[in-house]
Design a protein around this motif. Structure first.
Motif, PDB file in Angstrom:
ATOM      1  N   LYS A   7       2.051  12.537   0.724  1.00  0.00           N
ATOM      2  CA  LYS A   7       1.854  13.491  -0.291  1.00  0.00           C
ATOM      3  C   LYS A   7       2.830  14.724  -0.025  1.00  0.00           C
ATOM      4  O   LYS A   7       3.266  15.347  -0.468  1.00  0.00           O
ATOM      5  CB  LYS A   7       0.325  13.763  -0.096  1.00  0.00           C
ATOM      6  CG  LYS A   7       0.036  15.027  -1.169  1.00  0.00           C
ATOM      7  CD  LYS A   7      -1.476  15.293  -1.292  1.00  0.00           C
ATOM      8  CE  LYS A   7      -1.763  16.352  -2.072  1.00  0.00           C
ATOM      9  NZ  LYS A   7      -3.060  16.628  -2.262  1.00  0.00           N
TER      10      LYS A   7
ATOM     11  N   LYS B 228       0.944  -1.043  -0.071  1.00  0.00           N
ATOM     12  CA  LYS B 228       0.056   0.042   0.157  1.00  0.00           C
ATOM     13  C   LYS B 228       0.808   1.230  -0.202  1.00  0.00           C
ATOM     14  O   LYS B 228       0.514   2.221  -0.601  1.00  0.00           O
ATOM     15  CB  LYS B 228      -0.896  -0.060   1.255  1.00  0.00           C
ATOM     16  CG  LYS B 228      -1.742   1.300   1.252  1.00  0.00           C
ATOM     17  CD  LYS B 228      -2.855   1.275   2.539  1.00  0.00           C
ATOM     18  CE  LYS B 228      -3.468   2.514   2.369  1.00  0.00           C
ATOM     19  NZ  LYS B 228      -4.423   2.752   3.911  1.00  0.00           N
TER      20      LYS B 228
ATOM     21  N   LYS C 128      -1.670   8.487   3.480  1.00  0.00           N
ATOM     22  CA  LYS C 128      -1.726   9.247   2.229  1.00  0.00           C
ATOM     23  C   LYS C 128      -1.473  10.787   2.431  1.00  0.00           C
ATOM     24  O   LYS C 128      -0.631  11.241   1.592  1.00  0.00           O
ATOM     25  CB  LYS C 128      -3.382   9.161   1.665  1.00  0.00           C
ATOM     26  CG  LYS C 128      -3.657   9.713   0.383  1.00  0.00           C
ATOM     27  CD  LYS C 128      -4.981   9.544  -0.148  1.00  0.00           C
ATOM     28  CE  LYS C 128      -5.204  10.070  -1.418  1.00  0.00           C
ATOM     29  NZ  LYS C 128      -6.771   9.611  -1.996  1.00  0.00           N
ATOM     30  N   THR C 129      -1.914  11.337   3.412  1.00  0.00           N
ATOM     31  CA  THR C 129      -1.769  12.862   3.679  1.00  0.00           C
ATOM     32  C   THR C 129      -0.042  12.921   3.711  1.00  0.00           C
ATOM     33  O   THR C 129       0.459  13.939   3.478  1.00  0.00           O
ATOM     34  CB  THR C 129      -2.278  13.231   5.103  1.00  0.00           C
ATOM     35  OG1 THR C 129      -3.554  13.125   4.710  1.00  0.00           O
ATOM     36  CG2 THR C 129      -1.920  14.687   5.279  1.00  0.00           C
TER      37      THR C 129
ATOM     38  N   VAL D  85       0.574   4.351  -2.774  1.00  0.00           N
ATOM     39  CA  VAL D  85       0.454   5.610  -2.514  1.00  0.00           C
ATOM     40  C   VAL D  85       1.466   6.373  -2.948  1.00  0.00           C
ATOM     41  O   VAL D  85       1.361   7.586  -3.138  1.00  0.00           O
ATOM     42  CB  VAL D  85       0.308   5.824  -0.752  1.00  0.00           C
ATOM     43  CG1 VAL D  85       0.080   7.118  -0.340  1.00  0.00           C
ATOM     44  CG2 VAL D  85      -1.179   5.063  -0.338  1.00  0.00           C
TER      45      VAL D  85
ATOM     46  N   GLU E 136       0.911   7.192  -6.620  1.00  0.00           N
ATOM     47  CA  GLU E 136       0.136   8.241  -6.658  1.00  0.00           C
ATOM     48  C   GLU E 136       0.663   9.791  -6.699  1.00  0.00           C
ATOM     49  O   GLU E 136       0.419  10.717  -7.108  1.00  0.00           O
ATOM     50  CB  GLU E 136      -1.131   8.056  -6.047  1.00  0.00           C
ATOM     51  CG  GLU E 136      -1.851   6.850  -6.454  1.00  0.00           C
ATOM     52  CD  GLU E 136      -2.716   6.508  -5.518  1.00  0.00           C
ATOM     53  OE1 GLU E 136      -2.956   6.882  -4.171  1.00  0.00           O
ATOM     54  OE2 GLU E 136      -3.718   5.337  -5.700  1.00  0.00           O
ATOM     55  N   SER E 137       1.237   9.552  -5.488  1.00  0.00           N
ATOM     56  CA  SER E 137       2.054  11.032  -5.003  1.00  0.00           C
ATOM     57  C   SER E 137       3.015  11.401  -5.701  1.00  0.00           C
ATOM     58  O   SER E 137       3.276  13.000  -6.017  1.00  0.00           O
ATOM     59  CB  SER E 137       2.508  11.011  -3.594  1.00  0.00           C
ATOM     60  OG  SER E 137       1.311  10.806  -2.693  1.00  0.00           O
TER      61      SER E 137
END
Length: 341
Positions: free
Chosen positions: A326, A274, A322-323, A278, A281-282
């Motif tokens: 990012k 995971k 996720k935060t 993530v 994606e970032s």
């Protein structure tokens, strides 16, 4: 306001903690030997954010005043250099010492064992002795979730047995806890150990998996994924970690418990696969993956029981993976001047 000594101030956690404390108005003396375990350019860049110029920071055993924060000073020094360390304690009345300096890395300890003994054992003994002789009210020091070794009970609790570490790094961190207990018992000063769980975020350590993955992804190189990505880590964002350390520093002014150990983690283990998703994606790019078996010294899962720290210090982590990733990716792309293709 208080006066702090923070060792490992050019390191990931030490830099963020120093910045937080000086912005709160405290006086901070930062100490670091700036070793070359990973790219020293990043270490100098961190302390440059605190107003310390590289050419000044390179000088050994010379205290440098920050050009940005009037309450911050830096000195390059090995903890094992006990006589010069004592000189620093002679100059300041520290309200709290926070020892974050250490030779880090689980896998590195397999090939470089002597550096761990010097930094993590001899260096920590220097800190303990200095705190004892100068009657420091509180010593906070970095331990690690690695001390739990192959513990199969989850989540890891401070009450679990930790007598079977699976790396020398973990063994030195457990030794630090035992040494601190001895000094608290013999000399009556307060020590608090913090077992960190996989700390990540902007200005992080390049030897950590998420950081190495990011670099390889941006350079279109394959990443090595151990145990087919089937590993779990209690990834904990740096701002949550700093909140916890500050809480411990403040809370322990109010109690009389001499020896304490706390887990400080996210209490929400995430699968390695995971993390990679993530991160992709970032960064806006896909990873090329090479799947490999579990590495010696690694553990399958880390998971923190944070009941004690939450109870005693009213602390809770708030940052999702996720935060946090990012935020890391934004800093990473900017700092290394990567351009998304």
């Amino acid at each position: 306001m208080s006066t702090y000594l923070i060792t490992g101030a050019a390191g990931f956690i030490g830099f963020h903690l120093s910045k937080r404390l000086i912005e709160q108005g405290h006086t901070v003396i930062g100490l670091d030997n700036i070793n070359d375990y990973y790219d020293i350019t990043l270490k100098y860049a961190r302390i440059a954010q605190l107003g310390i110029k590289k050419d000044e920071a390179e000088k050994y055993n010379q205290l440098v005043k920050s050009t940005k924060y009037h309450t911050f000073s830096f000195i390059r020094l090995n903890l094992e250099d006990y006589n010069n360390l004592i000189d620093i304690f002679n100059q300041y009345n520290f309200d709290c010492v926070i020892n974050l300096a250490a030779q880090a890395g689980v896998r590195y300890s397999i090939d470089h064992p002597f550096s761990y003994v010097q930094s993590n054992l001899v260096g920590f003994l220097s800190i303990l002795e200095a705190c004892r002789h100068f009657k420091i009210p509180h010593l906070i020091y970095a331990s690690s979730s690695s001390v739990y070794g192959m513990n199969s009970k989850y989540p890891f609790s401070e009450d679990d047995p930790v007598d079977h570490p699976v790396s020398l790094y973990a063994a030195t961190k457990r030794a630090n806890e035992l040494m601190a207990h001895t000094y608290s018992h013999l000399y009556g000063f307060r020590t608090t150990g913090l077992r960190f769980f996989t700390v990540y975020g902007p200005w992080g350590r390049p030897d950590m998996a998420y950081f190495k993955f990011a670099r390889s992804i941006m350079e279109e190189k394959p990443i090595e994924v151990y145990n087919n990505g089937d590993m779990y880590r209690d990834f904990t964002y740096i701002d949550d970690i700093i909140d916890g350390i500050v809480c411990v520093s403040n809370k322990n002014k109010e109690n009389n418990e001499l020896f304490k150990i706390y887990n400080i983690g996210n209490n929400n283990p995430e699968k390695l696969s995971k993390l990679i998703t993530v991160l992709e994606e970032s960064l806006g790019k896909k990873a090329q993956k090479i799947y490999l078996p579990m590495q010696p010294g690694d553990v399958y899962r880390t998971a923190a029981d944070i009941t004690a720290l939450s109870r005693d210090c009213n602390w809770q982590p708030h940052t999702s993976l996720k935060t946090g990733i990012k935020s890391f990716a934004k800093w990473f792309l900017s700092f290394y001047n990567y351009v998304n293709l």
